[in-house]
Design a protein around this motif. Structure first.
Motif, short mmCIF file in Angstrom:
data_model
loop_
_atom_site.label_atom_id
_atom_site.label_comp_id
_atom_site.label_asym_id
_atom_site.label_seq_id
_atom_site.Cartn_x
_atom_site.Cartn_y
_atom_site.Cartn_z
N MET A 1 0.83 -1.31 -0.02
CA MET A 1 0.11 0.05 -0.09
C MET A 1 0.82 1.30 0.04
N ARG A 2 0.36 2.48 -0.62
CA ARG A 2 0.81 3.56 -0.43
C ARG A 2 0.08 4.65 0.08
N LEU A 3 0.39 5.35 1.06
CA LEU A 3 -0.38 6.35 1.68
C LEU A 3 0.01 7.84 1.38
N THR A 4 -0.63 8.63 0.99
CA THR A 4 -0.42 10.09 0.52
C THR A 4 -1.40 10.70 1.48
N VAL A 5 -0.64 11.65 2.35
CA VAL A 5 -1.23 12.67 3.03
C VAL A 5 -1.83 13.95 2.37
N VAL A 6 -3.23 13.78 2.00
CA VAL A 6 -3.77 14.81 1.12
C VAL A 6 -3.95 16.33 2.04
N GLY A 7 -4.49 15.84 3.35
CA GLY A 7 -4.93 17.01 4.11
C GLY A 7 -4.79 16.31 5.59
N CYS A 8 -4.22 17.16 6.60
CA CYS A 8 -3.72 16.66 7.94
C CYS A 8 -4.14 17.52 8.92
N ALA A 9 -4.68 18.97 8.63
CA ALA A 9 -5.01 19.84 9.62
C ALA A 9 -6.27 19.54 10.34
N GLY A 10 -6.07 19.65 11.78
CA GLY A 10 -7.09 19.22 12.72
C GLY A 10 -8.27 20.08 12.76
N LEU A 23 -5.00 9.66 0.87
CA LEU A 23 -5.30 8.52 -0.37
C LEU A 23 -4.54 7.38 -0.18
N VAL A 24 -5.11 6.39 -0.36
CA VAL A 24 -4.43 5.00 -0.22
C VAL A 24 -4.52 4.02 -1.50
N GLU A 25 -3.59 3.63 -1.97
CA GLU A 25 -3.30 3.06 -2.90
C GLU A 25 -2.73 1.78 -3.04
N ARG A 31 -3.80 -2.85 -12.50
CA ARG A 31 -3.96 -1.22 -12.26
C ARG A 31 -3.71 -0.91 -10.84
N THR A 32 -4.03 0.43 -10.84
CA THR A 32 -3.83 0.96 -9.41
C THR A 32 -5.19 1.25 -8.74
N TYR A 33 -5.45 0.74 -7.75
CA TYR A 33 -6.97 1.11 -7.06
C TYR A 33 -6.62 2.06 -6.27
N ARG A 34 -7.57 3.10 -6.07
CA ARG A 34 -7.56 4.31 -5.18
C ARG A 34 -8.66 4.64 -4.26
N LEU A 35 -8.40 4.41 -2.94
CA LEU A 35 -9.25 4.66 -2.09
C LEU A 35 -9.01 6.17 -1.22
N VAL A 36 -9.88 6.96 -1.12
CA VAL A 36 -9.92 8.20 -0.41
C VAL A 36 -10.53 7.93 0.90
N VAL A 37 -9.65 8.19 2.02
CA VAL A 37 -10.12 8.10 3.44
C VAL A 37 -10.48 9.48 4.06
N ALA A 247 1.01 17.58 4.84
CA ALA A 247 0.40 17.56 3.52
C ALA A 247 1.22 17.28 2.45
N GLY A 248 1.29 16.21 1.63
CA GLY A 248 1.85 15.85 0.73
C GLY A 248 3.02 14.60 0.91
N GLY A 249 2.96 14.43 2.19
CA GLY A 249 3.86 13.18 2.64
C GLY A 249 3.35 11.85 2.17
N VAL A 250 4.24 10.95 1.67
CA VAL A 250 4.00 9.79 1.13
C VAL A 250 4.61 8.73 1.95
#
Length: 253
Positions: A1-10, A23-25, A31-37, A247-250
């Protein structure tokens, strides 16, 4: 799995980040499956830096506070009105009442609301859901509204996301043995923190220790909270690797 931090502000978007969105891929059927959490306020614009919105396969919503779901409204608009659309429905899993809340947020009639664009389903505590390559198991946690932590598994790897919660044994249970534990830490240690609402860095570290996780990622820290203190509290309570996300961390799981 790959986790991308799109937004993390509390709790609300900050100057450097949208509200909660991840974004979890993973590979799936060549192909690549993309789950937005979560898709909190301000996140939809940021999400487009990492994925074409038409390529999102599924959405998981932890709970119905605006900083975790409000940009579902924008996703609805995109899928309904994009040139060449409307696009096929995609699965969206969330707490009880999600479909009605989404409709109300955009001023739509409850029927059909957004259900012609989003196939909205309801989490059942501890009941696994299959989304492409992912097995997602929700666990009720401790928050003023119905809220779930999510255990996301694929190819023998485990990512646990706390959602929003106060300290609870359920969080340790859902994070047990996780390779990566993405955990909120909204407070610093103080005697006047509201109960049953959020975690401190210490709480996050203690949960990570009790669950025996491999790595702790701290998220959902509001702008007004001292980020360095949160990070220090977590390191004092958890001997393994830990860090504050940005934000933007992978991260590879």
């Amino acid at each position: 799995m790959r986790l991308t931090v799109v937004g993390c502000a509390g709790s609300y978007p900050g100057p450097d980040s949208a509200a909660s969105c991840y974004l979890v891929e993973a590979p799936y059927e060549s192909r690549t499956y993309r789950l937005v959490v979560d898709l909190g306020n301000g996140a939809l614009g940021e999400l487009q830096k990492y994925v074409d919105l038409a390529d999102v396969d599924a959405i998981a919503v932890s709970h119905l506070h605006p900083d975790h779901y409000m940009d579902i409204c924008g996703m609805y608009v995109y899928r309904k009105y994009v040139p060449g659309g409307p696009l096929p429905r995609i699965p969206l899993w969330g707490p009880t009442g999600s479909a009605d809340r989404f409709a109300e947020a955009y001023g739509l009639p409850i029927e059909p609301g957004m259900t012609e664009e989003l196939a909205v389903e309801t989490w059942v505590d501890r009941a696994p859901v299959t989304l492409g390559p992912f097995t997602v198991t929700p666990r009720l946690v401790d928050h003023p509204v119905q809220a779930y932590a999510l255990r996301i598994e694929a190819e023998g790897k485990v990512l646990t996301y706390s959602g929003d919660t106060g300290p609870t044994a359920a969080l340790v249970e859902v994070a047990e043995g996780a390779d990566l534990f993405l955990c909120e830490a909204s407070f610093t240690d103080a005697p006047d923190n509201p109960p049953n609402l959020h975690l401190t860095g210490t709480d996050a570290g203690e949960a990570a220790t009790a669950a025996g996780v491999g790595r702790l990622l701290l998220t959902h820290v509001p702008t007004w909270t001292d980020h360095d203190v949160v990070a220090s509290e977590a390191k004092a309570a958890f001997a393994g690797p830990s860090e504050l996300v940005e934000a933007g961390g992978v991260y590879e799981v």
